[in-house]
Structures are given as structure tokens and as C-alpha cells.
Design a protein around this motif. Structure first.
Motif, PDB file in Angstrom:
ATOM      1  N   ALA A   1      69.081 -15.436  29.753  1.00 55.54           N
ATOM      2  CA  ALA A   1      67.894 -16.365  30.007  1.00 55.54           C
ATOM      3  C   ALA A   1      66.702 -15.366  30.393  1.00 55.54           C
ATOM      4  O   ALA A   1      65.629 -15.732  30.101  1.00 55.54           O
ATOM      5  CB  ALA A   1      67.972 -17.823  30.678  1.00 55.54           C
ATOM      6  N   LEU A   2      66.972 -14.670  31.346  1.00 52.75           N
ATOM      7  CA  LEU A   2      65.922 -13.773  32.184  1.00 52.75           C
ATOM      8  C   LEU A   2      65.194 -13.012  31.093  1.00 52.75           C
ATOM      9  O   LEU A   2      64.034 -13.073  31.061  1.00 52.75           O
ATOM     10  CB  LEU A   2      66.383 -12.915  33.160  1.00 52.75           C
ATOM     11  N   PRO A   3      65.588 -12.203  30.108  1.00 51.97           N
ATOM     12  CA  PRO A   3      65.266 -11.509  29.022  1.00 51.97           C
ATOM     13  C   PRO A   3      64.239 -12.294  28.121  1.00 51.97           C
ATOM     14  O   PRO A   3      63.074 -11.984  27.648  1.00 51.97           O
ATOM     15  CB  PRO A   3      66.053 -10.845  28.141  1.00 51.97           C
ATOM     16  N   ALA A   4      64.893 -13.457  27.800  1.00 54.58           N
ATOM     17  CA  ALA A   4      63.950 -14.399  27.061  1.00 54.58           C
ATOM     18  C   ALA A   4      62.657 -14.795  27.723  1.00 54.58           C
ATOM     19  O   ALA A   4      61.640 -15.024  27.180  1.00 54.58           O
ATOM     20  CB  ALA A   4      64.653 -15.793  26.718  1.00 54.58           C
ATOM     21  N   ALA A   5      62.813 -15.047  29.041  1.00 54.69           N
ATOM     22  CA  ALA A   5      61.726 -15.476  29.641  1.00 54.69           C
ATOM     23  C   ALA A   5      60.365 -14.301  29.778  1.00 54.69           C
ATOM     24  O   ALA A   5      59.481 -14.391  29.713  1.00 54.69           O
ATOM     25  CB  ALA A   5      61.992 -15.957  31.200  1.00 54.69           C
ATOM     26  N   CYS A   6      61.319 -13.084  30.035  1.00 57.47           N
ATOM     27  CA  CYS A   6      60.460 -11.979  30.089  1.00 57.47           C
ATOM     28  C   CYS A   6      59.594 -11.530  28.656  1.00 57.47           C
ATOM     29  O   CYS A   6      58.721 -10.829  28.669  1.00 57.47           O
ATOM     30  CB  CYS A   6      61.182 -10.606  30.560  1.00 57.47           C
ATOM     31  N   HIS A   7      60.117 -12.041  27.740  1.00 55.29           N
ATOM     32  CA  HIS A   7      59.538 -11.922  26.416  1.00 55.29           C
ATOM     33  C   HIS A   7      58.193 -12.178  26.487  1.00 55.29           C
ATOM     34  O   HIS A   7      57.169 -11.691  25.711  1.00 55.29           O
ATOM     35  CB  HIS A   7      60.277 -12.451  25.098  1.00 55.29           C
ATOM     36  N   SER A   8      57.950 -13.602  27.242  1.00 53.78           N
ATOM     37  CA  SER A   8      56.589 -14.103  27.039  1.00 53.78           C
ATOM     38  C   SER A   8      55.811 -13.003  28.147  1.00 53.78           C
ATOM     39  O   SER A   8      54.334 -13.364  27.793  1.00 53.78           O
ATOM     40  CB  SER A   8      56.619 -15.458  27.903  1.00 53.78           C
ATOM     41  N   LEU A   9      56.259 -12.248  28.748  1.00 53.41           N
ATOM     42  CA  LEU A   9      55.315 -11.354  29.451  1.00 53.41           C
ATOM     43  C   LEU A   9      54.862 -10.280  28.660  1.00 53.41           C
ATOM     44  O   LEU A   9      53.622  -9.720  28.912  1.00 53.41           O
ATOM     45  CB  LEU A   9      56.173 -10.509  30.643  1.00 53.41           C
ATOM     46  N   LEU A  10      55.584  -9.956  27.486  1.00 53.29           N
ATOM     47  CA  LEU A  10      54.960  -9.059  26.426  1.00 53.29           C
ATOM     48  C   LEU A  10      54.033  -9.645  25.425  1.00 53.29           C
ATOM     49  O   LEU A  10      53.335  -8.916  24.968  1.00 53.29           O
ATOM     50  CB  LEU A  10      56.282  -8.438  25.674  1.00 53.29           C
ATOM     51  N   ASN A  11      53.997 -10.984  25.318  1.00 52.02           N
ATOM     52  CA  ASN A  11      53.145 -11.403  24.286  1.00 52.02           C
ATOM     53  C   ASN A  11      51.834 -11.092  24.649  1.00 52.02           C
ATOM     54  O   ASN A  11      50.990 -10.794  23.463  1.00 52.02           O
ATOM     55  CB  ASN A  11      53.347 -12.962  24.373  1.00 52.02           C
ATOM     56  N   PRO A  12      51.017 -11.425  25.917  1.00 53.41           N
ATOM     57  CA  PRO A  12      49.873 -10.955  26.006  1.00 53.41           C
ATOM     58  C   PRO A  12      49.432  -9.697  25.754  1.00 53.41           C
ATOM     59  O   PRO A  12      48.331  -9.214  25.077  1.00 53.41           O
ATOM     60  CB  PRO A  12      49.587 -11.287  27.430  1.00 53.41           C
TER      61      PRO A  12
ATOM     62  N   ALA B   1      50.947 -21.827  25.909  1.00 53.03           N
ATOM     63  CA  ALA B   1      52.237 -22.163  25.973  1.00 53.03           C
ATOM     64  C   ALA B   1      53.196 -21.117  26.989  1.00 53.03           C
ATOM     65  O   ALA B   1      54.064 -21.669  27.737  1.00 53.03           O
ATOM     66  CB  ALA B   1      52.892 -21.975  24.637  1.00 53.03           C
ATOM     67  N   ASP B   2      52.736 -20.072  26.989  1.00 54.33           N
ATOM     68  CA  ASP B   2      53.352 -18.895  27.907  1.00 54.33           C
ATOM     69  C   ASP B   2      53.051 -19.252  29.442  1.00 54.33           C
ATOM     70  O   ASP B   2      53.736 -19.338  30.219  1.00 54.33           O
ATOM     71  CB  ASP B   2      53.151 -17.699  27.559  1.00 54.33           C
ATOM     72  N   LEU B   3      51.768 -19.759  29.407  1.00 50.06           N
ATOM     73  CA  LEU B   3      51.411 -20.268  30.863  1.00 50.06           C
ATOM     74  C   LEU B   3      52.087 -21.311  31.455  1.00 50.06           C
ATOM     75  O   LEU B   3      52.713 -21.567  32.474  1.00 50.06           O
ATOM     76  CB  LEU B   3      49.761 -20.597  30.976  1.00 50.06           C
TER      77      LEU B   3
ATOM     78  N   LEU C   1      61.169 -26.919  28.068  1.00 47.91           N
ATOM     79  CA  LEU C   1      61.649 -27.080  26.396  1.00 47.91           C
ATOM     80  C   LEU C   1      60.457 -26.908  25.597  1.00 47.91           C
ATOM     81  O   LEU C   1      60.330 -26.359  24.578  1.00 47.91           O
ATOM     82  CB  LEU C   1      62.375 -28.256  26.261  1.00 47.91           C
ATOM     83  N   ALA C   2      59.234 -27.755  26.121  1.00 48.51           N
ATOM     84  CA  ALA C   2      57.940 -28.098  25.241  1.00 48.51           C
ATOM     85  C   ALA C   2      57.344 -26.587  25.108  1.00 48.51           C
ATOM     86  O   ALA C   2      56.827 -26.207  24.140  1.00 48.51           O
ATOM     87  CB  ALA C   2      57.332 -29.020  25.820  1.00 48.51           C
ATOM     88  N   ALA C   3      57.349 -26.049  26.571  1.00 49.84           N
ATOM     89  CA  ALA C   3      56.458 -24.864  26.584  1.00 49.84           C
ATOM     90  C   ALA C   3      57.026 -23.643  25.696  1.00 49.84           C
ATOM     91  O   ALA C   3      56.358 -22.894  25.125  1.00 49.84           O
ATOM     92  CB  ALA C   3      56.351 -24.266  28.135  1.00 49.84           C
ATOM     93  N   PHE C   4      58.413 -23.360  26.006  1.00 51.56           N
ATOM     94  CA  PHE C   4      59.080 -22.261  25.181  1.00 51.56           C
ATOM     95  C   PHE C   4      58.777 -22.700  23.650  1.00 51.56           C
ATOM     96  O   PHE C   4      58.784 -21.512  22.815  1.00 51.56           O
ATOM     97  CB  PHE C   4      60.419 -22.029  25.570  1.00 51.56           C
ATOM     98  N   SER C   5      59.246 -23.816  23.394  1.00 55.34           N
ATOM     99  CA  SER C   5      59.113 -24.195  21.793  1.00 55.34           C
ATOM    100  C   SER C   5      57.851 -23.961  21.267  1.00 55.34           C
ATOM    101  O   SER C   5      57.587 -23.311  20.152  1.00 55.34           O
ATOM    102  CB  SER C   5      59.210 -25.840  21.724  1.00 55.34           C
ATOM    103  N   ALA C   6      56.518 -24.405  21.984  1.00 54.63           N
ATOM    104  CA  ALA C   6      55.211 -24.143  21.657  1.00 54.63           C
ATOM    105  C   ALA C   6      54.898 -22.492  21.726  1.00 54.63           C
ATOM    106  O   ALA C   6      54.353 -22.059  20.575  1.00 54.63           O
ATOM    107  CB  ALA C   6      54.261 -24.794  22.717  1.00 54.63           C
ATOM    108  N   SER C   7      55.603 -21.833  22.450  1.00 55.42           N
ATOM    109  CA  SER C   7      55.386 -20.249  22.255  1.00 55.42           C
ATOM    110  C   SER C   7      56.140 -19.836  21.041  1.00 55.42           C
ATOM    111  O   SER C   7      55.378 -18.878  20.393  1.00 55.42           O
ATOM    112  CB  SER C   7      56.103 -19.683  23.713  1.00 55.42           C
ATOM    113  N   LEU C   8      57.108 -19.970  20.788  1.00 52.18           N
ATOM    114  CA  LEU C   8      57.856 -19.583  19.517  1.00 52.18           C
ATOM    115  C   LEU C   8      57.201 -20.264  18.236  1.00 52.18           C
ATOM    116  O   LEU C   8      56.599 -19.375  17.187  1.00 52.18           O
ATOM    117  CB  LEU C   8      59.382 -20.211  19.510  1.00 52.18           C
ATOM    118  N   CYS C   9      56.623 -21.442  18.390  1.00 51.68           N
ATOM    119  CA  CYS C   9      56.016 -21.849  17.236  1.00 51.68           C
ATOM    120  C   CYS C   9      54.559 -21.232  17.044  1.00 51.68           C
ATOM    121  O   CYS C   9      53.961 -20.764  15.917  1.00 51.68           O
ATOM    122  CB  CYS C   9      55.717 -23.391  17.279  1.00 51.68           C
TER     123      CYS C   9
END
Length: 320
Positions: free
Chosen positions: A275-286, A75-77, A109-117
Motif C-alpha cells: 500500500a505504501l508504494p501505491a500511495a507514493c505513486h501520487s507523489l510522482l504525479n505532480p 484527487a492526490d491532495l 476510496l474516492a480520492a484514489f479512484s479520482a486520481s486513477l480516473c
């Protein structure tokens, strides 16, 4: 200001109007915020591609928890690729087509939804593994996890199709939200859904914290000599919980609340800065969910991605 005859192929950026004013008749000026989002997407895609490569090529990483981590990485990819695609649609396609802009919005929309789910699925998995420690690991199978993830991705894919199916304001700019091309009503539904998801995660992690503390007390009673080490491990686990929830809240909650109260007339810089911090959160997930895992660390050491002499700290029942 809203134009009287809007272009139906208006771009998706939160600063569409502002950037359009900056760009002259000969071309559109590149917004530095869009460059930052594109750079974030590039790093995001590369980081999660590494996680997926490790999970794919390591035969031992096929258990259900790794499927959940793989879902999050995928999802983050896609979210990273979506940020890059959105930048290309806006600045490389001149003029951008309506289908291209809506497809880019749907991908994000689909990618960030899948990431949060996927984050929610990982939280549920951790809660069940602690609350039903004796039976859950035998009941949790790869086929069940794969079926659950399939349903998750189908639902998120359906969400991603909504812009193409009418969830957009390209022909009604007065109804636009701060996240173009979605309307204010559309974004309100998504923001409320996110707040409910966050509340559920908060409750589950609260239960995880309570169960982990109870387990730590039971172990300490049985092994008095290990009480100090167990207390240290529990504190470390609670610190990890605080880090996970704290970064998640700081990165996503401001954007969700702002999207509820603001509209397209608000300055675009506000949307970009949230929006930029929200996108950067996916950098922390791995880092939080993948690279801290001992099995994944061993696989990374084998491929030379981390020093071969690196020895991960063994996990204990109190680690969350």
C-alpha cells in the motif's frame, strides 16, 4: 485471529488486528507503517496544494489540459489528507466511531479512484490530441472538459460513499479483505476495475507511441537536417512513456493482484509494504504531469519556487 464479539468501530488500517494486539489496555501502540503513510500523506497534500495554487493563480493556465492536471492534483491532495485523517481516526479518536472510520475509508476510496480516473482522462486526452491533431484542439473546450470532470468526480464520490452504504465488514470480520473495512468481494470488484483501467491505459499509450513514431518519421522525411534531433526527441518521449507506465505498474499492480488473492488472515506487513508504494505513486504525479510542463514551470519561476533563470526544454510533437 477473529474475535467472537468484534467492535463495530474497528479501525481501517490494514494491520488492524496486529496493531490491536500490540496495543495494551492502556492505549494502542503506533505502528511505524502508519507513521510512514501519514508522513507520505502530509508531503502528498503539500506537493499537490502547490500545483493547485499555481493553476488557480495563473490566468494562462485555464486550458482543458490544465483542468485535467488540476483534477489529478485535487484527487492526490484529497488522498494525502485521507491518509492523515485515517491516522488521526485510528490513533486520536479513542475509541474511533464507526461513522468516522467509514468516512475516512470513503475519503481514501474516492480520492484514489479520482486520481486513477484522472490519469486515464489525461491519457485519453493525449491520445485524441495526437490522433486528431487537426481538429481536436478546436473541438476541445473548457466547458466540455469541465463537464467530463464533473461526471468523473460524481462517479468517484459515489464510490467513496459505498463503505457508509454497506460496503464494509465492521460487523462481519470474517468477510474482511486485506484493505479493511472493505470485504473481499468489494475489493475484488475494485481490483478487477483497476486492472481493466490499466489495460486500457496500456493500449492507449501503445497507440500514442505508434502515432508519435509515425509523426517523427514524417517530420524527418520533410526535414532531413533535423532527422537526428527528431530521433533524439522521439527516444526521449518513448523513455517518458516507459517511465510513466513502469512506475504506475510497479506501484499499483502488486497491490491490486495481492488484494485479489489474499484475505485478512495474511500478515499485515504484506499489505502495508504494497500500500505504501501505491500511495507514493501520487507523489510522482505532480513531477510527471505538472512540474515538467513549461507553462507551469514559468509560473513556478515567477513565484520563486524554482530558479528564475531556469529554462525548460521546449516540447516537440514527439514528446508524449
Amino acid at each position: 485471529e477473529i474475535q467472537a464479539a468484534p467492535d463495530p468501530a474497528a479501525d481501517l488500517s490494514p494491520a488492524a488486528t496486529a496493531a490491536g494486539e500490540e496495543g495494551g489496555a492502556g492505549g494502542q501502540a503506533v505502528n511505524p507503517w502508519d507513521i510512514a503513510l501519514c508522513a507520505t500523506g502530509t508531503v502528498l497534500a503539500g506537493e499537490n496544494a502547490l500545483v493547485l495554487a499555481v493553476l488557480f493563480y495563473a490566468p494562462g493556465l485555464r486550458a482543458p489540459p490544465f483542468l485535467l492536471i488540476g483534477s489529478l492534483a485535487l484527487a492526490d491532495l484529497l488522498a494525502g489528507l485521507g491518509l492523515v485523517v485515517n491516522f488521526g481516526v485510528r490513533y486520536l479518536l479513542q475509541p474511533p466511531s464507526e461513522a468516522a472510520t467509514l468516512s475516512a475509508a470513503g475519503l481514501l476510496l474516492a480520492a484514489f479512484s479520482a486520481s486513477l480516473c484522472s490519469l486515464l482522462a489525461i491519457t485519453v486526452d493525449r491520445y485524441l490530441s495526437l490522433s486528431n491533431a487537426l481538429t481536436y484542439h478546436s473541438e476541445r473546450t473548457r466547458s466540455f472538459a469541465a463537464a467530463a470532470l464533473l461526471l468523473l468526480w460524481l462517479a468517484c464520490g459515489a464510490v467513496g460513499l459505498l463503505p457508509l452504504l454497506g460496503w464494509n465488514c465492521l460487523r462481519q470480520p470474517g468477510a474482511c479483505s486485506v484493505l479493511r473495512p472493505l470485504t473481499r468481494d468489494n475489493v475484488a470488484v475494485l481490483a478487477v476495475a483497476f486492472l481493466l483501467l490499466f489495460a486500457l491505459m496500456l493500449q492507449l499509450y501503445g497507440q500514442i507511441c505508434r502515432i508519435a513514431c509515425r509523426h517523427a518519421q514524417q517530420i524527418a522525411v520533410q526535414r532531413q537536417s533535423a532527422a537526428s534531433a527528431q530521433a533524439t526527441s522521439t527516444r526521449r518521449g518513448l523513455s517518458t512513456l516507459s517511465l510513466i507506465l513502469g512506475t504506475f505498474a510497479l506501484c499499483w499492480l502488486p497491490l491490486a493482484i495481492y488484494a485479489l488473492v489474499a484475505d485478512a488472515s495474511y500478515p499485515a506487513v504484506y499489505t502495508y509494504s504494497l500500500a505504501l508504494p501505491a500511495a507514493c505513486h501520487s507523489l510522482l504525479n505532480p513531477v510527471v504531469y505538472a512540474f515538467r510542463n513549461p507553462e507551469i514551470q514559468k509560473s513556478l519561476a515567477c513565484c520563486g519556487c524554482i530558479p528564475a533563470g531556469f529554462s525548460p526544454r521546449p516540447r516537440t510533437p514527439s514528446d508524449v
